[in-house]
Design an enzyme around this catalytic site. Structure first.
Site, PDB file in Angstrom:
ATOM      1  N   GLY A  74      -8.355   4.943   6.726  1.00  0.00           N
ATOM      2  CA  GLY A  74      -9.306   5.078   7.752  1.00  0.00           C
ATOM      3  C   GLY A  74      -8.868   3.986   8.847  1.00  0.00           C
ATOM      4  O   GLY A  74      -9.079   4.281  10.154  1.00  0.00           O
ATOM      5  N   ALA A  75      -8.059   3.012   8.502  1.00  0.00           N
ATOM      6  CA  ALA A  75      -7.586   1.962   9.199  1.00  0.00           C
ATOM      7  C   ALA A  75      -5.853   2.198   9.539  1.00  0.00           C
ATOM      8  O   ALA A  75      -5.417   1.477  10.504  1.00  0.00           O
ATOM      9  CB  ALA A  75      -8.054   0.754   9.291  1.00  0.00           C
ATOM     10  N   THR A 112      -1.935   4.237   8.323  1.00  0.00           N
ATOM     11  CA  THR A 112      -1.006   5.284   7.693  1.00  0.00           C
ATOM     12  C   THR A 112       0.083   4.812   7.107  1.00  0.00           C
ATOM     13  O   THR A 112       0.559   3.918   7.912  1.00  0.00           O
ATOM     14  CB  THR A 112      -1.077   6.391   8.747  1.00  0.00           C
ATOM     15  N   GLN A 113       0.615   4.950   6.096  1.00  0.00           N
ATOM     16  CA  GLN A 113       1.762   4.812   5.428  1.00  0.00           C
ATOM     17  C   GLN A 113       2.643   6.263   5.220  1.00  0.00           C
ATOM     18  O   GLN A 113       2.335   7.091   4.888  1.00  0.00           O
ATOM     19  CB  GLN A 113       1.574   4.267   4.209  1.00  0.00           C
ATOM     20  N   GLU A 150       0.856  -1.358  -0.073  1.00  0.00           N
ATOM     21  CA  GLU A 150      -0.031  -0.095  -0.047  1.00  0.00           C
ATOM     22  C   GLU A 150       1.077   1.335  -0.064  1.00  0.00           C
ATOM     23  O   GLU A 150       0.545   2.298  -0.736  1.00  0.00           O
ATOM     24  CB  GLU A 150      -0.839  -0.081   1.151  1.00  0.00           C
TER      25      GLU A 150
END
Ligand SMILES: *[C@@H]1O[C@H](CO)[C@@H](O)[C@H](O)[C@H]1NC(C)=O
Ligand SMILES: *[C@@H]1O[C@H](CO)[C@@H](O)[C@H](O)[C@H]1NC(C)=O
Ligand SMILES: *[C@@H]1O[C@H](CO)[C@@H](O)[C@H](O)[C@H]1NC(C)=O
Ligand SMILES: *[C@@H]1O[C@H](CO)[C@@H](O)[C@H](O)[C@H]1NC(C)=O
Ligand SMILES: *[C@@H]1O[C@H](CO)[C@@H](O)[C@H](O)[C@H]1NC(C)=O
Ligand SMILES: *[C@@H]1O[C@H](CO)[C@@H](O)[C@H](O)[C@H]1NC(C)=O
Length: 495
Positions: A204-205, A207-208, A165
């Site tokens: 929403g769930a 972070t990158q 992701e």
């Protein structure tokens, strides 16, 4: 007199030919040629809070060029993310139908069969797969069943890893901004000197954070090596599960319930009923669940607009106590110092956009960000509503969201005044949404070759140069001839 006019004719004709040649060569060839055949690709971005569909398109004959793929259209699926249908998987498939029907209309019929269709699910499904692998498998089976009923070339529904992701978001941003290679006016591909841009995504769930680094990562789990267009890239990436915006809001709500009995990040004047069961259901919050509580008794909770107390709740989300590497961001995760420019998208953009446009605050420095967060967190419910009457559902959560973003960027990732200046907050690059979806499709369709592109356009360009030169010489010769005739005429009339 007639003879004189006649003698001027050849140079005038020459001049006309030269001019016509130059003009024709300057008309953009794109406008003259037939439009090239377009190809299409579809990606469903199944996030934790909602699903978006993106249709991409590109000229079929330029498949491997950078910056060629553009966004044709997008569609927001109504309702929650596919992971929210764990209790009724068939409805997860059903929820996608409206957007897929739209895709049937928007992709030309003769292209349906060779249009790849992908579904990628992210942190919402990663969490569901942790709590109930059976439920996540049946949700994926249900969406697969729906997607195979369409005439597109369906290539599978998968859960992306956090690493994928992050890296695909980075690829998307740099591809759209043509930071890998660029087709220059000199007629050859070159590697832009500005380097690549780091990418920060707030879902929403999870972070990158992903950026190119010079030194090897001390933890191999955080390093990805890529070959793109003949160039190697060493990329640092990490995905923090449970640090997406919605999960952070739930975790803060759980701590507010336990430690205060009121919510310091909510605005004064706002209050609502909370069902503890809904709060502790998420695996991100489960560890905060008290030993004994009545899960079906609603609790009334109200806001107090208290920036300092809100900050202390948010600070507790980050653990700086141990690091087995030379440097860590937080929770013991290795991270080299942030370097270079960054693009921050998705919820980073929405949060920053609220501070800037709705609150009218200037946020160019770390210090201004701190002030802006305190300002938002000090607003009462009626003040907030007066500022953004249309956003009722989101309004109570901007303080917590902004406080989290500020702590994550400054204390978590370690941005300071100079590096923060290199962060831009945007959701689009050109017409395309910045996110992992485009990079995912580019990778799965092999549209970013590992080898450098051929210099096949060079010959076209050479021919063009020769034609321009010829036309210019023609024009020049005609002008000189005309001038000479004029001189001769002048001289003879003087005698
Ligand atoms: C793109 O690259 C792949 C592999 O590098 C090659 O097989 C394919 O023919 C290329 N396509 C075009 C349109 O140049
Ligand atoms: C669910 O998680 C397990 C363990 O991490 C993994 O092996 C499996 O592939 C995941 N399921 C899906 C559908 O990705
Ligand atoms: C839990 O709350 C419900 C609804 O308020 C109430 O009916 C029930 O008696 C409570 N149970 C316990 C064990 O307190
Ligand atoms: C922080 O992490 C360390 C090591 O993982 C752990 O022992 C400690 O309890 C954590 N602290 C908090 C406040 O969660
Ligand atoms: C919050 O706003 C009030 C006025 O509305 C002001 O007096 C107070 O100083 C502010 N507090 C902070 C922490 O900014
Ligand atoms: C892209 O796909 C190739 C296989 O075609 C794979 O080896 C590579 O690791 C992928 N890139 C990323 C960033 O996942």
């Amino acid at each position: 007199m007639a003879g004189k006019m006649l003698s001027l004719l050849p140079p005038l004709l020459l001049a006309a030919a030269g001019l016509a040649g130059l003009l024709l060569l300057c008309v953009p060839t794109r406008d003259v040629r037939e439009p090239p055949a377009l190809k299409y690709g579809i990606v469903l971005d199944a996030g934790s809070s909602h699903t978006s569909m993106f249709i991409y398109k590109w000229p079929a004959d330029k498949e491997n060029d950078t910056g060629i793929v553009g966004q044709h259209s997008s569609c927001d699926v109504h309702g929650g993310g596919i992971s929210s249908y764990a209790d009724n998987p068939s409805r997860a498939g059903q929820s996608l139908v409206e957007c897929l029907d739209q895709a049937l209309q928007q992709v030309p019929k003769e292209r349906h069969g060779d249009t790849p269709l992908y579904l990628g699910a992210t942190a919402g499904m990663r969490l569901l797969n942790m709590t109930s692998p059976e439920a996540s498998a049946s949700v994926l089976a249900a969406v697969t069943q729906t997607l195979t009923q369409y005439p597109f070339d369906f290539r599978g529904a998968h859960i992306l890893s956090g690493q994928d992701e992050g890296v695909f978001g980075w690829v998307t941003a740099n591809y759209l901004l043509e930071n890998f290679i660029k087709y220059g006016w000199v007629g050859r591909w070159f590697r832009p000197r500005k380097g690549t841009l780091g990418a920060m995504d707030l879902g929403g769930a999870s972070t990158q954070i992903t950026f190119e680094t010079a030194s090897p990562a001390e933890d191999p789990a955080n390093e990805v090596q890529l070959w793109l267009y003949g160039q190697p890239y060493r990329v640092y990436t990490h995905s923090f599960l449970c640090y997406g915006r919605d999960q952070v809001l739930l975790r803060l709500l759980a701590s507010a319930l336990q430690t205060h009995g009121f919510h310091p990040c909510w605005p004064r004047g706002y209050s609502t009923q909370v069902l503890p069961q809904d709060v502790y259901e998420s695996p991100c919050v489960a560890s905060q669940q008290p030993q004994a509580f009545n899960s079906s008794a609603r609790v009334s909770l109200s806001g107090t607009s208290d920036p300092a107390l809100c900050r202390s709740l948010v600070v507790r989300l980050f653990n700086f106590s141990s690091c087995r590497f030379s440097r860590c961001s937080f929770n013991g995760i290795f991270q080299p110092p942030v370097a270079g420019k960054f693009i921050a998208f998705s919820a980073f953009f929405y949060t920053m956009d609220f501070l800037r446009t709705v609150m009218g605050l200037s946020v160019a420095t770390v210090q201004q960000l701190e002030v802006a967060v305190v300002t938002v967190c000090n607003q009462t419910w009626s003040e907030l509503q007066a500022r953004a009457p249309g956003q009722r559902a989101h309004l109570p959560h901007y303080c917590a969201g902004a406080m989290f973003m500020q702590q994550l960027l400054s204390r978590g990732y370690g941005f300071h005044e100079r590096t923060f200046g290199g962060v831009t907050f945007q959701k689009k690059a050109g017409d395309a949404t910045v996110g992992w979806a485009l990079g995912y499709m580019l990778n799965l369709t092999n549209m970013i070759p590992a080898e450098p592109p051929a210099l096949r356009k060079g010959t076209d360009f050479g021919a063009w140069v020769v034609l321009v030169l010829l036309s210019a010489i023609l024009l020049l010769a005609a002008t000189v001839l005309l001038l000479c005739r004029a001189c001769v005429a002048k001289g003879s009339s003087a005698i």
